[in-house]
Design an enzyme around this catalytic site. Structure first.
Site, PDB file in Angstrom:
ATOM      1  N   VAL A 193     -32.938 -55.726 -43.064  1.00 40.39           N
ATOM      2  CA  VAL A 193     -32.138 -54.959 -42.104  1.00 40.39           C
ATOM      3  C   VAL A 193     -33.069 -53.902 -41.541  1.00 40.39           C
ATOM      4  CG1 VAL A 193     -30.094 -53.529 -41.799  1.00 40.39           C
ATOM      5  CG2 VAL A 193     -30.087 -55.367 -43.498  1.00 40.39           C
ATOM      6  N   LYS A 243     -33.435 -50.978 -58.086  1.00 44.02           N
ATOM      7  CA  LYS A 243     -32.285 -51.711 -57.548  1.00 44.02           C
ATOM      8  C   LYS A 243     -31.723 -52.676 -58.595  1.00 44.02           C
ATOM      9  CE  LYS A 243     -31.655 -50.343 -53.202  1.00 44.02           C
ATOM     10  NZ  LYS A 243     -30.384 -49.760 -52.730  1.00 44.02           N
ATOM     11  N   ASP A 258     -25.960 -36.701 -47.005  1.00 43.34           N
ATOM     12  CA  ASP A 258     -27.332 -37.064 -46.655  1.00 43.34           C
ATOM     13  C   ASP A 258     -28.199 -35.834 -46.811  1.00 43.34           C
ATOM     14  OD1 ASP A 258     -28.348 -39.736 -44.758  1.00 43.34           O
ATOM     15  OD2 ASP A 258     -29.758 -38.097 -45.178  1.00 43.34           O
ATOM     16  N   TYR A 273     -39.154 -49.847 -56.438  1.00 43.43           N
ATOM     17  CA  TYR A 273     -37.941 -50.098 -55.661  1.00 43.43           C
ATOM     18  C   TYR A 273     -37.128 -51.225 -56.297  1.00 43.43           C
ATOM     19  CZ  TYR A 273     -35.012 -51.385 -51.669  1.00 43.43           C
ATOM     20  OH  TYR A 273     -33.957 -51.677 -50.859  1.00 43.43           O
ATOM     21  N   ASN A 309     -25.149 -46.006 -51.056  1.00 41.05           N
ATOM     22  CA  ASN A 309     -26.089 -46.603 -50.118  1.00 41.05           C
ATOM     23  C   ASN A 309     -27.459 -45.932 -50.122  1.00 41.05           C
ATOM     24  OD1 ASN A 309     -27.050 -47.817 -47.450  1.00 41.05           O
ATOM     25  ND2 ASN A 309     -26.896 -45.636 -46.956  1.00 41.05           N
TER      26      ASN A 309
END
Ligand code: ZN
Length: 657
Positions: A587, A558, A440, A554, A487
């Site tokens: 989420v 993706k 990260d 985005y 992720n």
């Protein structure tokens, strides 16, 4: 060696059992006395049973407890008279002995008593302490070990030749003790094994241990066998990640299950591995039988796993007994590798196990080199090692440890692991027994978990050099890579195409797409070497099958990532690498969903924030943990025959269905 006893600390442990707990912890604090579950202690107490009878009870360390942090509950109370009578039997098999120990406990919930319980019982002292002190095993593992021990201790200890732990050892000790013990006896040395001390109080027994071991240390100093002089270590080899992953794969295949491999390339390990006499000094077995199960009888020199397995097979085939039948019980894979370029590599079914092996061997190196300085290291015979490794009780211990977790011995890497779905993935994978590397850009990643099976690396994923560095750190720590969870991603605020700046477009592409291409490409050679076949999980988005306005960069990133995963599924299938994609939606417990973004999206759909959260067919809130559990399951057996799939985790979305 200094006594750590403090009257002030000791007062916090009232009662005789309390004092037993305290001095056991003092022993456990010193790693040159006991390591990881090694050693054991006891106290004999008088108690009244439920019928009002006065009985003697031996409180002896229970299995599964470490002296370092033992509590009163860690001592198993066994009826002492029964143990004394057992010691009179001519023979008692290991399973019979364990049965007698367990059925004569005075507390049903107590742990299984130490296999050395009968030995503790026959020693006529209230407190008994037993360690595998480095200094004592160093001296007993030399050619004139017994004579040296006599010279050091005179009449103050009883000396017992090597006998495998268990009933026979208890009997041998009882006989020696009856024949040799006098008023000045304060301890007992077990050759090639360890040392006992005893006393009327916890302090006396503990301080006798310290004094006895101190004398052994002094002896080594006087004989110039204490300070080790380390030769110059060769330079550590760079770029060995693939060599390491290959080695781990081969060893895992011989072991029949995935193993974590830890590389220790410090100057000391490299200097030891590069010694010219390494083939002699490292091939004589461990310092005490206590270590055999974790370390295997001998380390592997170099990288020829097949040759090691063959020698191991021959080595045991030469032993008497039902070798052929026993051979099927254990694998012939090494748990320790000494290689001048790689240094010391240690293996285990978990990261913790690999660390324990490393710590044990670090002490073994000192022991071997000091014994060598004293005239030559000479450990247990091959036959003795064989007996310990195939020992019923040790095997039973392994069986009792139960079914291995789903990802035992495997290694996963998660990007964007400091928060949200990534953080939840780390937990889901750790919970299934994997060792996990978390990447990260947030500094918090470094301290996300303080445990052997987690490595947090601060890493800017858009730097290819940083990615390569992180992969090599992961391989040093755990030996390879079996699972990759892609992720990390950014979700910029809503912006229509006509207002989209090129730099913004490129920024989103760099993180959400380019970084994943680079990581997949650089991880591929490692994934290919995963012993059980590698798995990649891509955290996609509902926006792939059902895009919304205002998120062009985005959604496009993706969607490109989605296509990339599908191509990877095609290209990598022959290498046993599965790659599947999850499409979560809404989420909200993730870093990209700031309250502002959440409010703006809710407004966009004309909903309250609460209603927006559950705005799906099932009317449920989808949390990070829900996505993470499914991501982990995708890596598991249930999906062993699935690749190239896309699975929604969105509570049911009308546009997707
Ligand atoms: Zn022992």
């Amino acid at each position: 060696m200094k006594s750590l006893w403090s009257e002030e600390e000791a007062r916090a442990f009232p009662g005789e059992l309390g004092q037993r707990v305290y001095s056991s912890r003092l022993l456990g604090r010193d790693k040159s006395l006991v390591l990881h579950g090694g050693g054991n202690t006891s106290v004999k107490l008088r108690e009244r049973d439920i019928l009002g009878r006065d009985i003697e009870v031996l409180y002896v360390k229970g299995s599964g407890w470490d002296l370092e942090n033992i509590e009163a509950a860690g001592f198993a109370p066994v009826r002492l008279e029964h143990l004394r009578q057992l010691a009179q039997l001519p023979t008692l098999s290991d399973p019979q002995m364990v049965n007698e120990l367990v059925t004569h406990l005075t507390r049903a919930a107590a742990p299984v008593p130490s296999v050395e319980a009968i030995l503790h019982a026959i020693l006529p002292y209230r407190y008994v302490d037993h360690t595998h002190a480095d200094a004592v095993v160093t001296i007993t593992n030399t050619a004139q070990g017994a004579a040296r021990i006599r010279e050091i201790y005179g009449e103050s200890v009883v000396v017992v030749p090597y006998v495998m732990p268990g009933f026979e050892l208890a009997r041998a000790c009882a006989q020696r003790f009856a024949a040799e013990a006098g008023p000045g006896t304060i301890g007992m040395v077990l050759l090639h094994h360890g040392i006992f001390s005893f006393g009327d109080t916890a302090r006396q027994s503990y301080e006798r241990m310290i004094a006895l071991v101190g004398r052994a240390e002094q002896y080594l100093q006087q004989h110039k066998a204490w300070d080790i002089c380390w030769p110059q270590a060769p330079q550590p080899a760079a770029d060995v990640a693939l060599d390491l992953a290959r080695l781990r794969r081969e060893i895992s295949l011989v072991a029949g299950s995935a193993l974590v491999m830890r590389r220790q390339a410090d100057a000391r390990s490299r200097a030891f591995a590069a010694r010219s006499d390494i083939a002699t000094i490292s091939q004589q077995g461990p310092a005490t039988p206590d270590h055999v199960i974790r370390t295997k009888p001998l380390p592997m020199l170099g990288r020829d796993v097949q040759a090691y397995a063959k020698t191991y097979g021959e080595y045991f085939a030469n032993q008497e007994g039902t070798a052929a039948e026993r051979k099927t019980m254990l694998d012939a894979a090494p748990r320790l590798v000494l290689d001048p370029e790689l240094g010391l590599c240690t293996l285990g079914k978990s990261a913790r196990d690999s660390c324990i092996v490393a710590e044990i061997y670090s002490h073994t190196i000192d022991i071997i080199l000091r014994a060598a300085a004293l005239g030559g290291y000479s450990a247990l015979s091959a036959k003795d090692l064989f007996d310990v490794e195939y020992w019923d009780l040790e095997q039973a211990k392994l069986r009792r440890s139960g079914k291995a977790p789903a990802f035992a011995g495997e290694v996963a890497l998660v990007t964007g692991a400091a928060s949200g779905i990534g953080k939840a993935c780390v937990e889901a994978l750790l919970g299934r027994g994997a060792a996990v590397v978390g990447l990260d850009i947030q500094p918090g990643i470094a301290v996300l978990h303080q445990r052997a099976d987690f490595l947090g690396i601060v890493c800017d994923l858009t730097s290819e050099a940083a990615l390569r560095q992180a992969l090599s750190q992961a391989v040093d720590a755990y030996g390879g890579l079996d699972m990759l969870i892609l992720n990390a991603g950014i979700f910029p605020g809503g912006c229509r195409i006509e207002a989209l700046a090129s730099e913004e477009w490129r920024r989103v592409m760099r993180v959400n797409l380019d970084a994943n291409v680079a990581l997949m490409r650089d991880a591929y050679p490692l994934l290919k070497l995963a012993p059980r076949g590698a798995r990649v999980v891509v955290i996609g988005s509902k926006n792939v099958p059902a895009p919304g306005p205002g998120a062009a960069a985005y959604s496009a990133a993706k969607a490109a990532l989605n296509q990339l995963a599908r191509v990877a599924a095609l290209e990598w299938g022959a290498d046993g690498i599965r790659i599947n994609t999850l499409h979560p939606n809404a989420v909200f417990d993730t870093a990209i969903w700031t309250p502002e973004v959440l409010a703006s999206r809710a407004r966009h759909y004309g909903l309250t924030v609460e209603a927006y959260k559950k705005n799906n067919v099932l009317g449920v809130e989808v949390r990070s943990a829900d996505v993470a559990e499914l991501a982990a399951e995708l890596c598991g057996q249930a999906f062993a025959k699935t690749t190239g799939a896309q699975i929604p985790v969105d509570g049911g979305n009308e546009r997707v269905i």
